[in-house]
Design a protein around this motif. Structure first.
Motif, PDB file in Angstrom:
ATOM      1  N   GLU A   6      26.103 -19.508  33.424  1.00  0.00           N
ATOM      2  CA  GLU A   6      27.352 -19.105  32.772  1.00  0.00           C
ATOM      3  C   GLU A   6      28.516 -19.952  33.291  1.00  0.00           C
ATOM      4  OE1 GLU A   6      27.749 -14.969  33.470  1.00  0.00           O
ATOM      5  OE2 GLU A   6      26.347 -14.378  31.887  1.00  0.00           O
ATOM      6  N   ASN A   7      28.524 -20.168  34.601  1.00  0.00           N
ATOM      7  CA  ASN A   7      29.598 -20.986  35.189  1.00  0.00           C
ATOM      8  C   ASN A   7      29.528 -22.428  34.687  1.00  0.00           C
ATOM      9  OD1 ASN A   7      30.554 -18.835  36.656  1.00  0.00           O
ATOM     10  ND2 ASN A   7      29.359 -19.334  38.493  1.00  0.00           N
ATOM     11  N   THR A  10      30.750 -22.515  31.158  1.00  0.00           N
ATOM     12  CA  THR A  10      32.211 -22.412  31.146  1.00  0.00           C
ATOM     13  C   THR A  10      32.865 -23.752  31.487  1.00  0.00           C
ATOM     14  OG1 THR A  10      32.080 -20.093  31.821  1.00  0.00           O
ATOM     15  CG2 THR A  10      34.200 -21.214  32.129  1.00  0.00           C
ATOM     16  N   ILE A  14      35.274 -26.051  29.150  1.00  0.00           N
ATOM     17  CA  ILE A  14      36.613 -26.464  29.583  1.00  0.00           C
ATOM     18  C   ILE A  14      36.782 -27.981  29.456  1.00  0.00           C
ATOM     19  CG2 ILE A  14      38.146 -26.666  31.581  1.00  0.00           C
ATOM     20  CD1 ILE A  14      37.080 -23.974  32.545  1.00  0.00           C
TER      21      ILE A  14
END
Length: 385
Positions: A6-7, A10, A14
């Motif tokens: 998930e990180n 993300t 970005i």
């Protein structure tokens, strides 16, 4: 594991968002703001597309006009830039057009051009895109810097181009020119007195030799490596211009062309520093006269307080500027003059008669003889270089 994915997702989103914002800014937001401000002042121009700007229209105009126009050797604009002539008729002497990520203001109004010319580079400034796109070629030399740094570099090099120094270079120019005439005479003799000669490479070589001898104290044989690599570098850098508005991010990618540019930049840097080191180690420099005055001035200026950056960067940038810009502009101007004289034999005859009269049987012209020339004087409106 799921949290890590998930990180990572993300982070990717970005980075993708930042990339999209960057692209939208250089291709849409920033150009739109520039066009909006200029239109408020009454400046119009052809409507650009998002990615290509007006480049497709430029190609279309050149393609459509090519078969119907006659070659005019005295009007290169109609041959190379016919779109500018058409847009000038449509939008006036001041108009705006786009090459994609770059907006260009075309000004052909004499009074406005005169006003712009009165501004010095320290006040008007060089465009940022020139510093970025031509950094590999010109570095931080006088053609790309602004403000106090430009003033310092100009002050450092200007004395080497005063008239007394230029007069001292006449013999060097003669020494470089004589072998060229000998080569052409040999070609004509072997062909029975008449032969078509492609002069481009000959004139570029003589221009390179003069720059090397007059400014750096070396013959073309010594500077040939630098000129050869600078030409390759020019070709490689020009490829980035095809990526309209995207040359800044593109140059950081590990592509073959980018690796070639970096290698050429480093090779030119080492060759120039080697030349500067040899000059610094010379003893009894007074005997060299004007042969390497510019190089010595650059080396001395590199250790002054008026420039930003290292001494090596100062030397390399300004030597590249003189090698590349001085050599290329001189060669192109000489070729253009030869073409004009060939297409106007009456002027060629007048120039030849005058030179023979001024020389009075001497083998070559000196500084006083050059000042007595009227037909080929830089003051004559038809012979301004």
């Amino acid at each position: 594991m799921l949290l890590l994915m998930e990180n990572l997702l993300t982070l990717v989103l970005i980075l993708l968002g930042l990339a999209l914002f960057y692209l939208s800014n250089i291709l849409w937001l920033r150009p739109g703001k520039i066009r909006k401000r200029l239109r408020r002042q009454g400046v119009k121009g052809p409507k650009p597309t998002l990615l290509d700007g007006n480049t497709r229209e430029m190609k279309r105009i050149r393609h459509e006009l090519k078969p119907m126009k006659k070659q005019d050797s005295n009007n290169y604009i109609s041959t190379l830039f016919p779109h500018l002539l058409i847009w000038r008729k449509t939008y006036g002497s001041v108009f705006l057009y786009s090459t994609g990520g770059r907006e260009i203001l075309h000004v052909s109004q004499p009074d406005m051009v005169k006003d712009i010319g009165h501004w010095t580079p320290s006040e008007l400034g060089k465009p940022n895109y020139l510093k970025k796109s031509r950094k590999a070629l010109l570095g931080g030399g006088i053609f790309t810097v602004n403000g106090d740094e430009w003033v310092y570099q100009r002050k450092t090099m200007a004395p080497e181009f005063f008239m007394d120094k230029i007069k001292g270079m006449i013999q060097l120019i003669e020494d470089s020119t004589a072998p060229l005439f000998g080569a052409w005479e040999s070609i004509l003799d072997s062909a029975g007195g008449s032969k078509e000669i492609v002069v481009d490479e000959y004139v570029r070589n003589i221009s390179a030799d003069v720059i090397s001898r007059a400014c750096f104290g070396s013959s073309f044989a010594k500077g040939e490596e630098i000129f050869c690599r600078l030409r390759k570098l020019q070709t490689a850098v020009s490829q980035h211009d095809s990526f309209v508005g995207l040359s800044a991010p593109w140059k950081h990618l590990p592509t073959k062309s980018n690796r070639e540019i970096r290698n050429l930049v480093e090779e030119v840097r080492l060759l120039i520093l080697e030349l500067a080191k040899a000059n610094t180690n010379e003893k009894g420099a007074e005997h060299s006269g004007t042969c390497n005055g510019l190089l010595r001035a650059i080396i001395n200026g590199a250790h002054g307080p008026g420039h930003g950056g290292t001494a090596e960067d100062f030397i390399v940038s300004n030597c590249k500027t003189m090698y590349f810009a001085g050599h290329e502009s001189t060669a192109v101007t000489a070729i253009w003059c030869l073409m004009l004289l060939a297409t106007h034999p009456e002027w060629q005859d007048r120039a030849r008669v005058e030179a023979l009269e001024v020389c009075h049987g001497r083998r070559a012209l000196d500084a006083d003889g050059l000042q007595r020339l009227k037909t080929v004087s830089s003051q004559h409106p038809s012979m301004i270089l």
